[in-house]
Design an enzyme around this catalytic site. Structure first.
Site, mmCIF file in Angstrom:
data_model
loop_
_atom_site.group_PDB
_atom_site.id
_atom_site.type_symbol
_atom_site.label_atom_id
_atom_site.label_comp_id
_atom_site.label_asym_id
_atom_site.label_seq_id
_atom_site.Cartn_x
_atom_site.Cartn_y
_atom_site.Cartn_z
ATOM 1 N N CYS A 120 0.818 -1.228 0.000
ATOM 2 C CA CYS A 120 0.000 0.000 0.000
ATOM 3 C C CYS A 120 0.845 1.269 0.000
ATOM 4 C CB CYS A 120 -0.935 0.009 1.201
ATOM 5 S SG CYS A 120 -2.008 -1.420 1.212
ATOM 6 N N HIS A 260 -3.421 6.942 2.379
ATOM 7 C CA HIS A 260 -3.821 5.639 1.837
ATOM 8 C C HIS A 260 -5.143 5.235 2.477
ATOM 9 C CE1 HIS A 260 -4.182 1.555 0.817
ATOM 10 N NE2 HIS A 260 -3.837 1.094 2.007
ATOM 11 N N ASN A 290 -10.110 -0.568 -0.138
ATOM 12 C CA ASN A 290 -8.652 -0.443 -0.083
ATOM 13 C C ASN A 290 -8.085 -0.927 -1.421
ATOM 14 O OD1 ASN A 290 -5.914 -0.799 0.297
ATOM 15 N ND2 ASN A 290 -6.099 -1.768 2.307
HETATM 16 N N1 ACO Z 1 -17.861 -9.307 9.132
HETATM 17 C C1 ACO Z 1 -18.257 -9.579 10.385
HETATM 18 N N2 ACO Z 1 -17.397 -9.866 11.387
HETATM 19 C C2 ACO Z 1 -16.089 -9.862 11.079
HETATM 20 C C3 ACO Z 1 -15.611 -9.587 9.788
HETATM 21 C C4 ACO Z 1 -16.558 -9.303 8.795
HETATM 22 N N3 ACO Z 1 -16.209 -9.023 7.529
HETATM 23 N N4 ACO Z 1 -14.264 -9.649 9.814
HETATM 24 C C5 ACO Z 1 -13.903 -9.944 11.075
HETATM 25 N N5 ACO Z 1 -14.999 -10.089 11.848
HETATM 26 C C6 ACO Z 1 -15.073 -10.414 13.260
HETATM 27 C C7 ACO Z 1 -13.837 -11.112 13.770
HETATM 28 O O1 ACO Z 1 -13.919 -12.499 13.502
HETATM 29 C C8 ACO Z 1 -13.884 -10.796 15.237
HETATM 30 O O2 ACO Z 1 -14.783 -11.690 15.866
HETATM 31 P P1 ACO Z 1 -14.445 -12.279 17.322
HETATM 32 O O3 ACO Z 1 -14.394 -11.061 18.215
HETATM 33 O O4 ACO Z 1 -15.605 -13.183 17.575
HETATM 34 O O5 ACO Z 1 -13.131 -12.978 17.179
HETATM 35 C C9 ACO Z 1 -14.507 -9.403 15.283
HETATM 36 O O6 ACO Z 1 -15.145 -9.192 14.011
HETATM 37 C C10 ACO Z 1 -13.484 -8.304 15.498
HETATM 38 O O7 ACO Z 1 -12.406 -8.543 14.634
HETATM 39 P P2 ACO Z 1 -11.156 -7.579 14.619
HETATM 40 O O8 ACO Z 1 -10.121 -8.127 13.679
HETATM 41 O O9 ACO Z 1 -10.736 -7.230 15.987
HETATM 42 O O10 ACO Z 1 -11.835 -6.284 13.954
HETATM 43 P P3 ACO Z 1 -11.197 -4.865 13.774
HETATM 44 O O11 ACO Z 1 -12.028 -3.868 14.445
HETATM 45 O O12 ACO Z 1 -9.713 -4.845 14.073
HETATM 46 O O13 ACO Z 1 -11.367 -4.627 12.218
HETATM 47 C C11 ACO Z 1 -10.022 -4.678 10.223
HETATM 48 C C12 ACO Z 1 -10.746 -5.489 11.290
HETATM 49 C C13 ACO Z 1 -11.046 -3.894 9.457
HETATM 50 C C14 ACO Z 1 -9.293 -5.648 9.301
HETATM 51 C C15 ACO Z 1 -8.998 -3.719 10.886
HETATM 52 O O14 ACO Z 1 -8.246 -4.406 11.843
HETATM 53 C C16 ACO Z 1 -8.065 -3.069 9.902
HETATM 54 O O15 ACO Z 1 -8.440 -2.269 9.081
HETATM 55 N N6 ACO Z 1 -6.756 -3.358 10.017
HETATM 56 C C17 ACO Z 1 -5.700 -2.727 9.248
HETATM 57 C C18 ACO Z 1 -5.692 -3.180 7.829
HETATM 58 C C19 ACO Z 1 -4.487 -2.542 7.154
HETATM 59 O O16 ACO Z 1 -4.098 -1.428 7.438
HETATM 60 N N7 ACO Z 1 -3.833 -3.268 6.283
HETATM 61 C C20 ACO Z 1 -2.565 -2.773 5.748
HETATM 62 C C21 ACO Z 1 -2.752 -2.068 4.528
HETATM 63 S S1 ACO Z 1 -3.384 -3.101 3.286
HETATM 64 C C22 ACO Z 1 -2.052 -3.531 2.234
HETATM 65 O O17 ACO Z 1 -0.918 -3.301 2.477
HETATM 66 C C23 ACO Z 1 -2.442 -4.305 0.984
#
Ligand code: ACO
Length: 355
Positions: A120, A260, A290
């Site tokens: 990214c 980003h 994204n």
């Molecule tokens: N729908 C419903 N529930 C979901 C989903 C979904 N699509 N995805 C995850 N959950 C659930 C999980 O299983 C978890 O359930 P649990 O509590 O029973 O275990 C719960 O939701 C919370 O999951 P978290 O991973 O803690 O959710 P979070 O609030 O952290 O959001 C996300 C997840 C959106 C992925 C976030 O962590 C994020 O944006 N992270 C950074 C991503 C990023 O910056 N990537 C790098 C750049 S991308 C690149 O380089 C290509």
């Protein structure tokens, strides 16, 4: 991190372009594919929909359209380009590079072409390379493209990742300018120790493609999102502050920040830590998701065509991605409000007729 050198000449963006595929994948569509909800996706990420490449539509096809639009805005033709830098995690093939394929499709026969893989943060890395090439005289006209067909490496049975990513391309044409204008500062960082927070495990030299890797779905993106979230906010804040220091500016001096588009909450948290008002920070993740290395140049093109940047404005780009990689640029904008593509083409044609 780069220190501000005594540049013989500066480098600046003189044209932008973007393209996203026609097909839209909405949160409602995803509700029918995995155990998720529109409400969860919007609240946790800010995403409503994303664009998906058609079958047979490769990254180079998306890049080509964005590149042509950027060149048209710049009033330049393919043969004016002497370097093409394509930032991508999803090249058409492992070999040749996506940049060489774009070169061939564009007819940019005078260009040297190569890819940059910084996930990214790719567009920031590529812009830094373009600025270095121009300020040292290696190149006069660099076409910088950020492009992704992430739908090709997304596992649409994995709700942790499939709701996040979209396809698209953005391009910028970079040309020389007076020292002290254009791209004032570039900061680039990596920490390979964090490599397994976001990875595609198979398909490379470590785990070549085999029946097992396909059966284990190891050719798709695996992400530890929660851990990435924390380092992303810190890295984005620190790299933009470092770029501002080099440019001799403070966060309040920025007229616009183009971050980003990984997650609206990452963008909001970074903005709050920098103490910048929301109206100065571009957000379009709701429409595109994204798009990794394409997200900043897509956003930039929308901003430029909307007339939101004028000469003398200070604009910051900042990103965090797999690798881990992160970085920022700070620029003093030099372009007047752009001519529409049609007018720019007429000007180019008139120039050609007069020569
Ligand atoms: N729908 C419903 N529930 C979901 C989903 C979904 N699509 N995805 C995850 N959950 C659930 C999980 O299983 C978890 O359930 P649990 O509590 O029973 O275990 C719960 O939701 C919370 O999951 P978290 O991973 O803690 O959710 P979070 O609030 O952290 O959001 C996300 C997840 C959106 C992925 C976030 O962590 C994020 O944006 N992270 C950074 C991503 C990023 O910056 N990537 C790098 C750049 S991308 C690149 O380089 C290509």
């Amino acid at each position: 991190m780069t220190r501000r050198p005594d540049l013989v000449r500066g480098a600046t963006i003189v044209g932008t372009g973007m393209y996203v595929p026609d097909r839209v994948l909405t949160n409602a569509d995803l509700e029918r594919m995995v155990d998720t909800s529109d409400e969860w996706i919007r609240e946790r990420t800010g995403i409503r929909e994303r664009h998906i490449a058609a079958p047979g539509q490769a990254s180079s096809d998306l890049a080509l359209i964005a590149a042509r639009r950027a060149l048209a805005m710049a009033g330049l033709g393919p043969e004016d380009v002497d370097q093409i830098v394509v930032a991508t995690t999803t090249p058409d093939r492992v070999l040749p590079s996506c940049a060489c394929t774009v070169q061939a499709k564009l007819g940019a026969k005078n260009a040297a072409a190569f890819d940059v893989l910084a996930a990214c943060t790719g567009f920031i890395y590529a812009l830094g390379i373009a600025r270095g090439a121009i300020s040292t005289g290696i190149a006069e006209t660099v076409l910088v493209v950020g492009v992704e067909a992430l739908s090709r490496i997304v596992d649409y049975t994995d709700r942790n990742t499939c709701v996040l990513f979209g396809d698209g391309a953005g391009a910028a044409v970079v040309r020389p300018c007076a020292a002290g204008e254009g791209i004032l500062a570039v900061t680039l960082h990596s920490d390979g120790v964090l490599g397994d927070l976001l990875e595609v495990p198979a398909g490379g030299s470590l785990q070549p493609t085999s029946r097992e890797t396909v059966e284990q779905r190891s050719h798709f993106i695996k992400m530890r999102g929660r851990e990435l979230f924390k380092v992303a906010v810190r890295g984005m804040e620190e790299s933009l502050r470092a770029a501002l220091d080099i440019a001799g500016l403070a966060p309040a001096d920025l007229d616009l920040i183009i971050p980003h588009q990984a997650n609206q909450r990452i963008i909001d948290a970074t903005r709050e830590r920098l103490g910048v008002p929301a109206e100065k920070v571009i957000l379009n993740i709701d429409r595109f998701g994204n798009t990794s290395s394409a997200s900043i140049p897509i956003s930039l093109d929308e901003v430029v065509r909307a007339g939101r940047l004028g000469p003398g404005d200070n604009v910051g780009f900042v990103a965090f991605g797999g690798g881990a990689t992160w970085g920022a640029t700070v620029s003093r904008w030099t372009m007047p409000a752009p001519l529409t593509d049609g007018v720019a083409q007429a000007v180019t044609a008139a120039r050609g007729a007069g020569s």
